[in-house]
Enzyme design. Structure first.
Site, PDB file in Angstrom:
ATOM      1  CB  SER B 137      -1.047  -0.002   0.999  1.00 55.07           C
ATOM      2  OG  SER B 137      -1.638   1.305   1.710  1.00 55.07           O
ATOM      3  CE1 TYR B 150      -4.014  -2.010   5.734  1.00 54.47           C
ATOM      4  CE2 TYR B 150      -3.765  -0.108   5.317  1.00 54.47           C
ATOM      5  CZ  TYR B 150      -3.724  -1.208   4.359  1.00 54.47           C
ATOM      6  OH  TYR B 150      -3.970  -1.317   2.963  1.00 54.47           O
TER       7      TYR B 150
END
Lengths: 430, 245
Positions: B137, B150
């Site tokens: 990501s 995250y």
């Protein structure tokens, strides 16, 4: 999120509830929900403060090669079914004039096509489906099981719950081609006679020049046909052309429509012509144009579609066509079709008779004209198609649907009227 | 590439489904691996019907590390390509207070990937063929207040994939890192995200498929994200601290 349907009118703010594992929990918290497929109904029938977008619910689950029974989720597009199954020798038993709708939408509108006089509505090929009700429970509906829910849901405009999985029959075909016969007629009497004369063909539809005047009123090109037999199933969906921007308001006026209609009608010279066309051009001529609504400019457009009982069709259509012709309001497409008998569904549109569908750009004065046409439709015992509608009055609507109270009763008995509403259902008090 | 198998780990995500379909369209057979077997079975049926390929569902739990060896050993035939699509966004504020949530985020996005990919890498290395796609990501490119737990797990994953790529290059095994920005998935539906930055799962799948054909190392989807992240990673810390990203 801003949302509108195919007519680009109205545009509303809406919240999204996803059709995932927690759909039931989310659903029961809301009071005005409607499932939303591919947004091809024209008016406000799939618009509501909360929508459940069904396109991601798009899995094929089973296909029985012997019987042609396909089971898939409700968000599958008819276009996908065609792309996958035509090369394997199968086609939809019933298809409307666009393949860009979902299976769930086909049930909710109980869509019909050029073969209505032979095969009936889409529901005729539906064996069963699962339906999520107002409390989140999932039930199986068929002609044997929960049959009231079955008959309410077919044609029920999404007002009976969320259709999840559907089993329905495809039909065998031997070609991707259709042998087409085009018959040119000079007036409405000739058009009706041609429909009768060619009713043994499984597919038929007429394009009417609705700006023709006086003795020419009702002149048409009637197109009839059936699948060819040549074994060529090498189908590939056509590449689309897109209308890149909204046409300015002046682009579509009486003159340009008249010119289009004249060219379209005039290009066919002989009374009867034969040709061979492919699936896309025969069934879905407008799907080749992405965003074709942009022709009608930014204010949006609507389609006016009504049906009249057969014995009143000639006189009623004449009156209506005269009204339209003298109003000078243009319509590129006026589609006439002879339907077979009505089915048992409570608020399905079709009945035995002639239906006419016309597109209109939304402009001042249009709704007044349509109100006038409504009166004629109601007077002759006809009805308006909800899937296309954005403006009909409650009185006219109610007059057209004698089983409406049955529909309301089923909705209320299952508590569906506490959960599922569209702008249209509220407008019409469904 | 018919008869070759693609293993999709974390196969219930929208990106995973779109990617499985993209490869199936080219004739790849598909293993769908995740925990929700009912859902996987439906997608497997869908792949068989739509694309006339073989598709099998198989149970896989990314954070049950001990099971990974046996999971991979049971696959027959062995896959020629892997997509690591599992991950867990989690709730940053909750994870700040509750370490068990932070741990789940780290294990789902990083530790689980290391655990299964080391098993697979051994096999690919020995066979001297195959490719591995890891969905990381842009959140891993720079730690930000809004999702740094995250983000740090994805940063770990990106670094891990880079190292694995380095190691396996000698064995003709290709490793591709995918860094999506905003993707229109179940997680983001209904949010008003800028259209120009929002990729659909289908666009992402297309980029992954072509990225593999072209042996790209790291791809951003949409491409504009490479530029955005280049800028974001170069903002001096002094200024960055004052932003609200």
């Amino acid at each position: 999120m801003k949302l509108t349907a195919w007519g680009q009118y109205p545009v509303i703010d809406t919240k999204v509830i996803l059709p995932n594992a927690v759909l039931a929990q989310k659903l029961v918290l809301e009071s005005s929900v409607i499932p939303f497929g591919n947004g091809r109904s024209y008016g406000d029938s799939a618009l509501a403060p909360n929508i459940v977008p069904m396109l991601s619910n798009d899995r094929f689950l089973n296909f029985a090669e012997e019987s042609g029974l396909l089971t898939c989720e409700s968000g599958v597009l008819l276009a996908d079914i065609i792309e996958i199954f035509v090369p394997r020798g199968w086609f939809l038993k019933v298809t409307p004039g666009t393949k860009l709708i979902t299976v769930g939408g086909a049930i909710a509108s109980d869509v019909h096509g050029k073969n209505h006089h032979v095969e009936g509505c889409f529901s005729a090929c539906v064996q069963e489906f699962t339906l999520m009700l107002a409390d989140g429970a999932i039930v199986r509906c068929s002609r044997e099981e929960n049959q009231e829910l079955f008959h309410a849901t077919c044609g029920g405009m999404g007002l009976t719950g969320i259709i999840l999985e559907v089993s329905f029959s495809l039909k065998r075909i031997k070609s991707k081609h259709i042998d087409q016969t085009t018959i040119k007629t000079g007036n409405l009497e000739e058009t009706f006679a041609a429909f009768e004369a060619y009713k043994n063909f499984p597919y038929s539809v007429a394009w009417i020049d609705c700006l023709a005047k006086k003795a020419d009123i009702g002149r048409c090109l009637l197109m009839v046909g059936d699948f060819a037999n040549d074994g060529n199933l090498n189908y590939k969906a056509k590449k689309n052309v897109s209308i890149p921007f909204e046409f300015p308001g002046f682009a579509l006026n009486n003159l340009s429509v008249r010119a289009f209609n004249w060219l379209y009608y005039g290009k066919v010279r002989k009374r009867v012509t034969q040709s061979q066309v492919d699936i896309d051009s025969f069934f879905y001529p407008l799907d080749a144009l992405d965003h074709w609504y942009r022709i009608y400019g930014k204010g949006g457009f609507t389609q006016y579609q009504f049906i009249l009982p057969k014995e009143k069709s000639l006189i009623g259509l004449k009156e209506i066509l005269e009204q339209i012709s003298s109003s000078g309001k243009g319509s590129f497409l006026a589609v006439l079709k002879l339907y077979g008998p009505a089915n048992e569904n409570y608020i399905s549109f079709p009945m035995e008779g002639y239906s006419l569908a016309l597109d209109f750009k939304i402009d001042p004065g249009l709704f007044a004209l349509l109100d006038k046409l409504d009166e004629i439709v109601a007077y002759y015992g006809g009805r308006i198609y909800l899937t296309k509608d954005v403006r009909v009055s409650k009185t006219i609507f109610e007059q057209g649907y004698p089983l409406l109270d049955k529909f309301r009763e089923v909705r209320s008995r299952y508590g569906l009227n506490k959960r599922f509403h569209s702008l249209q259902s509220q407008r019409l008090g469904i | 590439m018919s008869n070759a198998w693609l293993l999709v780990l974390g196969a219930n995500s929208d990106i995973a489904v779109a990617t499985a379909r993209r490869f199936a369209k080219e004739g790849w057979n598909i293993y769908l691996a995740s925990r929700d077997m009912d859902n996987l079975a439906k997608e497997a049926a869908n792949l068989r019907l739509r694309y006339e390929v073989e598709a099998r569902e198989t149970f896989f739990d990314a954070i049950d590390f001990a099971s990974h060896q046996a999971f991979y050993a049971a696959l027959d035939p062995k896959p020629a390509g892997i997509i690591v699509a599992f991950g867990f966004l989690g709730d940053q504020p909750a994870a700040q207070k509750d370490f068990s949530i932070a741990k789940k985020i780290m294990e789902s996005n990083y530790t689980g990937a290391v655990s299964i990919l080391e098993v697979i890498a051994q096999d690919f290395e020995a066979r001297r063929s195959g490719f591995i796609v890891g969905i990381s990501s842009v959140a891993g490119d720079r730690g930000r207040a809004s999702n740094y737990i995250y983000g740090s797990a994805k940063a770990g994953l990106s670094a891990y994939l880079g190292g694995l790529r380095h190691r396996l290059a000698k064995s003709s095994v290709h490793v591709m890192t995918v860094k999506p920005g905003f993707v229109a998935t179940k997680m983001t539906a209904g949010m008003d995200l800028p259209k120009k930055l929002l990729a659909s799962p289908q666009e992402l799948a297309e980029a992954i498929y072509h990225g593999i054909l072209a042996s790209h190392n790291t791809i951003y989807t949409k491409k504009i994200w490479r530029l955005i992240m280049l800028i974001i990673t170069h903002i001096p810390e002094k200024i960055f601290k004052k932003t609200n990203l």
